[in-house]
Design an enzyme around this catalytic site. Structure first.
Site, PDB file in Angstrom:
ATOM      1  N   GLU A  12       0.660  -1.359  -0.094  1.00  0.00           N
ATOM      2  CA  GLU A  12       0.064  -0.005   0.026  1.00  0.00           C
ATOM      3  C   GLU A  12       0.614   1.230   0.032  1.00  0.00           C
ATOM      4  O   GLU A  12       0.216   2.379  -0.282  1.00  0.00           O
ATOM      5  CB  GLU A  12      -1.068  -0.066   1.094  1.00  0.00           C
ATOM      6  CG  GLU A  12      -2.125  -1.086   1.333  1.00  0.00           C
ATOM      7  CD  GLU A  12      -2.788  -1.370   2.177  1.00  0.00           C
ATOM      8  OE1 GLU A  12      -3.856  -2.111   2.300  1.00  0.00           O
ATOM      9  OE2 GLU A  12      -2.415  -0.937   3.515  1.00  0.00           O
ATOM     10  N   ASP A 198     -11.587  -6.649  -2.485  1.00  0.00           N
ATOM     11  CA  ASP A 198     -12.681  -7.794  -2.787  1.00  0.00           C
ATOM     12  C   ASP A 198     -13.819  -7.260  -2.053  1.00  0.00           C
ATOM     13  O   ASP A 198     -14.054  -5.946  -1.509  1.00  0.00           O
ATOM     14  CB  ASP A 198     -11.989  -8.871  -1.562  1.00  0.00           C
ATOM     15  CG  ASP A 198     -11.753  -8.030  -0.152  1.00  0.00           C
ATOM     16  OD1 ASP A 198     -12.783  -8.471   0.873  1.00  0.00           O
ATOM     17  OD2 ASP A 198     -10.926  -7.465   0.391  1.00  0.00           O
TER      18      ASP A 198
END
Length: 236
Positions: A12, A198
């Site tokens: 990230e 997701d």
């Protein structure tokens, strides 16, 4: 103007770190800080580690030692809006804990006693993120509620429980409310921007790691675009 950017995992923050000029690095209590300039903006980048305790500790160190003007939390999240797909973006207008329950004493579900039931993101930062997202081709962006808890949401019963508590919920993840809570207590403006890795309650044939790479790329693109917008507004 000094920007602070927080991500939990290496995936990230790696893209943003690689773009940083005049970079210097320091590790404090396991939290990895990089300082320098991102696209001309003075910035400090924190890899906090996963979960609310790591996020709160890292954010406290960040705000106390580096004194940024605002905080952007970037990374991945699980989507709750049916209209969004993997890789799409969510920008917080509010953030809440989904695993705090002191309702027996009259508090709202998700509320930490003595603090707001929800943490409101800075309106100017939300608007800057919205403008930045509009410049990214092929991606949808939603503005709404993000909820945080110290668990990965793969239990359908838990997904439905959290959805019942927060029907308007856009995304869930594991750090944002802790970061927001610390920012509120320090009086530092913040916004949470997440790309979906997701969809909560859905199965996929593609691995989480592959989705995470896509989400991290899109979230980093939004951060960089947002810094350009914020810098432009600061010069007006």
């Amino acid at each position: 103007m000094k920007a602070a950017i927080i991500g939990a995992m290496e995936e990230e923050v790696a893209i943003l770190r690689s773009r940083m000029e005049e970079r210097e690095e320091v590790v404090i209590a396991g939290c990895e800080f990089s300082t320098g300039r991102l696209d001309g903006v003075e910035a400090v980048l924190l890899k906090s580690g996963i979960g609310k305790v790591n996020a709160a500790m890292g954010t406290t160190l960040l705000l106390d030692r580096f004194r940024p003007d605002f905080v952007i939390n970037t990374g991945s999240a699980g989507g709750f809006l049916p209209s969004l797909r993997v890789g799409d973006l969510v920008i917080s207008d509010e953030v809440v804990h989904h695993d705090v329950d002191v309702t027996a004493f009259g508090y709202a579900y998700g509320q930490v006693p003595g603090l707001p039931a929800r943490y409101r993101a800075d309106e100017a930062l939300v608007e800057a993120a919205k403008q930045a997202a509009a410049q990214l081709d092929g991606l949808q962006a939603a503005i709404g509620l993000i909820a945080t808890g110290d668990s990965f949401m793969n239990d359908p019963k838990r997904v439905e429980f959290v959805r019942g508590q927060f029907p308007e919920l856009c995304a869930v993840e594991m750090e944002a409310a802790a970061i927001a809570q610390v920012c509120v207590q320090f009086g530092t403006p913040f916004v949470i921007i997440r790309a979906l890795s997701d969809i909560a309650g859905e199965e996929s044939n593609v691995s989480f790691e592959q989705f995470l790479e896509t989400a991290a790329k899109h979230s980093a693109e939004l951060v960089l675009s947002m810094l350009t917008v914020v810098q432009s507004k600061a010069k007006q």
